[in-house]
Design an enzyme around this catalytic site. Structure first.
Site, mmCIF file in Angstrom:
data_model
loop_
_atom_site.group_PDB
_atom_site.id
_atom_site.type_symbol
_atom_site.label_atom_id
_atom_site.label_comp_id
_atom_site.label_asym_id
_atom_site.label_seq_id
_atom_site.Cartn_x
_atom_site.Cartn_y
_atom_site.Cartn_z
ATOM 1 N N ASN A 1 -23.677 4.261 26.007
ATOM 2 C CA ASN A 1 -24.680 3.337 26.528
ATOM 3 C C ASN A 1 -25.991 3.700 25.842
ATOM 4 O O ASN A 1 -26.679 4.638 26.248
ATOM 5 C CB ASN A 1 -24.769 3.496 28.048
ATOM 6 N N ARG B 1 -21.617 -0.242 25.634
ATOM 7 C CA ARG B 1 -22.278 -1.222 26.494
ATOM 8 C C ARG B 1 -23.244 -2.031 25.620
ATOM 9 O O ARG B 1 -24.089 -1.464 24.932
ATOM 10 C CB ARG B 1 -23.066 -0.509 27.584
ATOM 11 N N HIS C 1 -25.696 -6.743 34.556
ATOM 12 C CA HIS C 1 -24.927 -5.815 35.405
ATOM 13 C C HIS C 1 -23.482 -6.288 35.560
ATOM 14 O O HIS C 1 -22.812 -5.963 36.540
ATOM 15 C CB HIS C 1 -25.514 -5.712 36.843
ATOM 16 N N GLY D 1 -32.859 -1.550 38.512
ATOM 17 C CA GLY D 1 -32.726 -3.001 38.432
ATOM 18 C C GLY D 1 -31.811 -3.414 39.578
ATOM 19 O O GLY D 1 -31.037 -2.594 40.074
ATOM 20 N N ARG E 1 -39.681 -4.581 38.841
ATOM 21 C CA ARG E 1 -39.683 -6.012 38.477
ATOM 22 C C ARG E 1 -39.852 -6.885 39.712
ATOM 23 O O ARG E 1 -39.314 -6.581 40.771
ATOM 24 C CB ARG E 1 -38.376 -6.388 37.781
ATOM 25 N N ASP F 1 -39.372 4.375 43.741
ATOM 26 C CA ASP F 1 -38.179 5.042 44.258
ATOM 27 C C ASP F 1 -38.033 4.715 45.744
ATOM 28 O O ASP F 1 -38.925 5.015 46.549
ATOM 29 C CB ASP F 1 -38.315 6.563 44.053
ATOM 30 N N MET F 2 -36.909 4.103 46.099
ATOM 31 C CA MET F 2 -36.720 3.657 47.477
ATOM 32 C C MET F 2 -36.831 4.806 48.482
ATOM 33 O O MET F 2 -37.288 4.623 49.601
ATOM 34 C CB MET F 2 -35.373 2.925 47.597
ATOM 35 N N ARG F 3 -36.430 6.007 48.077
ATOM 36 C CA ARG F 3 -36.538 7.147 48.997
ATOM 37 C C ARG F 3 -37.989 7.382 49.411
ATOM 38 O O ARG F 3 -38.293 7.654 50.571
ATOM 39 C CB ARG F 3 -35.990 8.425 48.330
ATOM 40 N N GLY G 1 -27.553 2.950 43.159
ATOM 41 C CA GLY G 1 -28.323 4.009 43.817
ATOM 42 C C GLY G 1 -28.825 3.682 45.213
ATOM 43 O O GLY G 1 -28.602 4.451 46.154
ATOM 44 N N GLY H 1 -28.056 0.816 47.060
ATOM 45 C CA GLY H 1 -26.999 0.220 47.876
ATOM 46 C C GLY H 1 -26.007 1.246 48.402
ATOM 47 O O GLY H 1 -25.527 1.148 49.535
ATOM 48 N N GLU H 2 -25.709 2.269 47.578
ATOM 49 C CA GLU H 2 -24.730 3.283 47.990
ATOM 50 C C GLU H 2 -25.318 4.315 48.943
ATOM 51 O O GLU H 2 -24.599 4.904 49.745
ATOM 52 C CB GLU H 2 -24.194 4.025 46.746
ATOM 53 N N GLU I 1 -19.630 1.902 36.038
ATOM 54 C CA GLU I 1 -19.695 1.039 34.854
ATOM 55 C C GLU I 1 -19.006 1.676 33.655
ATOM 56 O O GLU I 1 -18.402 0.976 32.845
ATOM 57 C CB GLU I 1 -21.167 0.715 34.537
HETATM 58 P P1 ADP Z 1 -30.089 2.617 37.485
HETATM 59 O O1 ADP Z 1 -30.417 1.176 37.704
HETATM 60 O O2 ADP Z 1 -31.124 3.327 36.675
HETATM 61 O O3 ADP Z 1 -28.661 2.877 37.063
HETATM 62 P P2 ADP Z 1 -29.322 3.818 40.019
HETATM 63 O O4 ADP Z 1 -28.215 2.912 40.361
HETATM 64 O O5 ADP Z 1 -29.015 5.228 39.710
HETATM 65 O O6 ADP Z 1 -30.283 3.241 38.914
HETATM 66 O O7 ADP Z 1 -30.339 3.790 41.257
HETATM 67 C C1 ADP Z 1 -31.538 4.504 41.195
HETATM 68 C C2 ADP Z 1 -32.323 4.267 42.465
HETATM 69 O O8 ADP Z 1 -31.524 4.626 43.599
HETATM 70 C C3 ADP Z 1 -33.568 5.120 42.557
HETATM 71 O O9 ADP Z 1 -34.691 4.404 42.117
HETATM 72 C C4 ADP Z 1 -33.693 5.429 44.018
HETATM 73 O O10 ADP Z 1 -34.736 4.636 44.576
HETATM 74 C C5 ADP Z 1 -32.406 4.965 44.640
HETATM 75 N N1 ADP Z 1 -31.822 5.983 45.504
HETATM 76 C C6 ADP Z 1 -31.106 7.071 45.162
HETATM 77 N N2 ADP Z 1 -30.768 7.789 46.259
HETATM 78 C C7 ADP Z 1 -31.289 7.142 47.321
HETATM 79 C C8 ADP Z 1 -31.303 7.370 48.731
HETATM 80 N N3 ADP Z 1 -30.722 8.420 49.270
HETATM 81 N N4 ADP Z 1 -31.948 6.470 49.501
HETATM 82 C C9 ADP Z 1 -32.560 5.406 48.967
HETATM 83 N N5 ADP Z 1 -32.590 5.132 47.661
HETATM 84 C C10 ADP Z 1 -31.972 5.984 46.832
#
Ligand code: ADP
Length: 402
Positions: A12, A95, A184, A216, A245, A286-288, A334, A336-337, A388
């Site tokens: 990638n 990719r 995606h 994204g 975005r 960063d959602m955290r 990230g 969603g999981e 992916e």
């Molecule tokens: P990419 O699009 O770069 O592949 P990822 O799928 O790895 O990204 O997702 C990254 C995002 O996941 C980070 O910006 C972060 O905000 C979010 N993230 C990771 N762990 C958590 C968590 N425990 N709670 C909320 N958001 C999280």
């Protein structure tokens, strides 16, 4: 190809990074995983890990370009006894972000294909050039090994015209290739199939809404294994609120910023792609961090979270209408999981659509695919980790072994 060759190297290649994984398709195991970042800077870094080989290693120091980066990766692999000269290497899977309308399947790369991917650069100016460089360098290292391009747009090629077209002048749209492509795609393909498996059904039997929420973010509506709509459009800017975005907005916002704000097209491009979304609304992408601040009562973070999750609810509603019947809403990537809060807010108040969470199941952290909806819910809500790289490897391997 060696009849027993079962390894696939997945690459990638980004503008300043290369992520890679070496998989053995005999048992789908990961032989090596790594990343080269900050290519072209003094502070480049290579991180290489191999469960089978010597564990994790890090290399710091300037790596000038993608050719040097891939050579360094090849050396790391060789040090673990996994060299690219191995007869067990069956293919390299790349990719490629934009396949336009031309590439709707994984494609064996030759000179003509490379030239066609090059013609799509105006549609993905940041991504396709890096992808092409990655392919060229891999070809120079192993010209005898099939190089397979797997396109981010391909899974969305089945979206019908009424969902893919924008309601603009038809000639202008055709002349400049303006339509919804979606991105995606490998993730949406993998996760929608895994959702069917989790429900114990064949992909043809289920309708799924996939919410890929990473940095994204995009939603897709998948009917019987076939994608019928997705939220990203001509570029990855449209749709959901993302880390940096904006997602959907009135196109006239752009004219307004140009005419009244005096911003140039490039400035607006950068504003909407790099300084909007969660970052633009509250200063954190960063959602955290957004969740932590919102929990402390920070107004900007609360509003950003509310806007992010309201957009998700709107898309779930829209795609329920698009599909008619929905069997599962699936969260992946990230955010969603990992974020029970985002999942909860995204389906909050959607009981009428059949969406009811089981709060306990939703709060469990696990790397496994799982259902987090209540038993009485008509529509399953699921969390499915995306993969992916495995999807690219599977598609590449299938192409070279058929
Ligand atoms: P990419 O699009 O770069 O592949 P990822 O799928 O790895 O990204 O997702 C990254 C995002 O996941 C980070 O910006 C972060 O905000 C979010 N993230 C990771 N762990 C958590 C968590 N425990 N709670 C909320 N958001 C999280």
């Amino acid at each position: 190809m060696n009849a027993t060759a079962s390894r696939v190297l997945v690459l990638n290649s980004g503008s300043s990074s290369v992520k890679y994984q070496l998989l053995d398709m005999a048992d789908r195991s990961r032989l090596a995983v790594g990343l080269v970042e900050r290519i072209g800077e003094e502070t480049s870094r290579l991180v290489h890990g191999s469960p089978a080989g010597g564990g994790k290693r890090e290399q710091l120091g300037p790596i000038a370009d993608h050719a040097e980066a891939l050579k360094a990766v090849a050396a790391e692999l060789a040090a673990d006894g996994l060299g690219l000269d191995s007869p067990e290497l069956a293919a390299v899977g790349h990719r490629v972000v934009h396949g336009g309308t031309r590439f709707t399947e994984p494609t064996l790369v030759d000179d003509e294909v490379l030239a066609e991917i090059g013609k799509l650069v105006p549609l993905a100016p940041l991504h396709n050039p890096a992808n092409i460089t990655g392919i060229r360098v891999a070809l120079s290292l192993r010209p005898d090994i099939p190089q397979v391009a797997v396109f981010d747009t391909a899974f969305h090629a089945t979206i019908p015209d009424h969902a893919a077209r924008y309601a603009i002048d038809a000639e202008t749209a055709a002349k400049y290739s303006v339509r919804r492509y979606g991105f995606h795609g490998t993730s949406h393909a993998y996760v929608s199939r895994a959702a069917a498996a989790l429900l114990g059904k064949a992909p043809q039997e289920v309708n799924v809404i996939v919410l890929h929420l990473g940095n994204g973010a995009s939603a897709s509506a998948v009917r019987g294994g076939v994608c019928v709509d997705t939220s990203m459009g001509l570029t990855p800017l449209e749709g959901l609120v993302m880390g940096t975005r904006s997602g959907d907005l009135d196109p006239a916002v752009i004219f307004h910023l140009a005419r009244v704000g005096g911003l140039s097209v490039d400035e607006i491009d950068s504003l909407l792609n790099k300084r909007s979304g969660l970052l633009g609304m509250c200063g954190d992408n960063d959602m955290r961090e957004v969740l932590r601040r919102a929990g402390e009562g920070d107004e900007a973070a609360r509003t950003a979270f509310a806007t992010y999750t309201y957009r998700l609810r709107k898309y779930i509603g829209a795609y329920t209408a698009a599909l008619g019947r929905v069997d599962a809403v699936v969260f992946t990537a990230g955010v969603g999981e990992n974020s029970a809060e985002v999942r909860e807010a995204a389906v909050d108040g959607l009981d009428a659509l059949g969406l009811v969470l089981d709060p306990e199941a939703n709060s469990v952290r696990s790397p496994e695919p799982r259902i987090v909806s209540a038993d009485r819910a008509r529509v399953a809500v699921a969390v499915i980790p995306t993969d992916e790289e495995l999807e690219i490897a599977e598609q590449s391997y299938a192409l070279v072994t058929r």
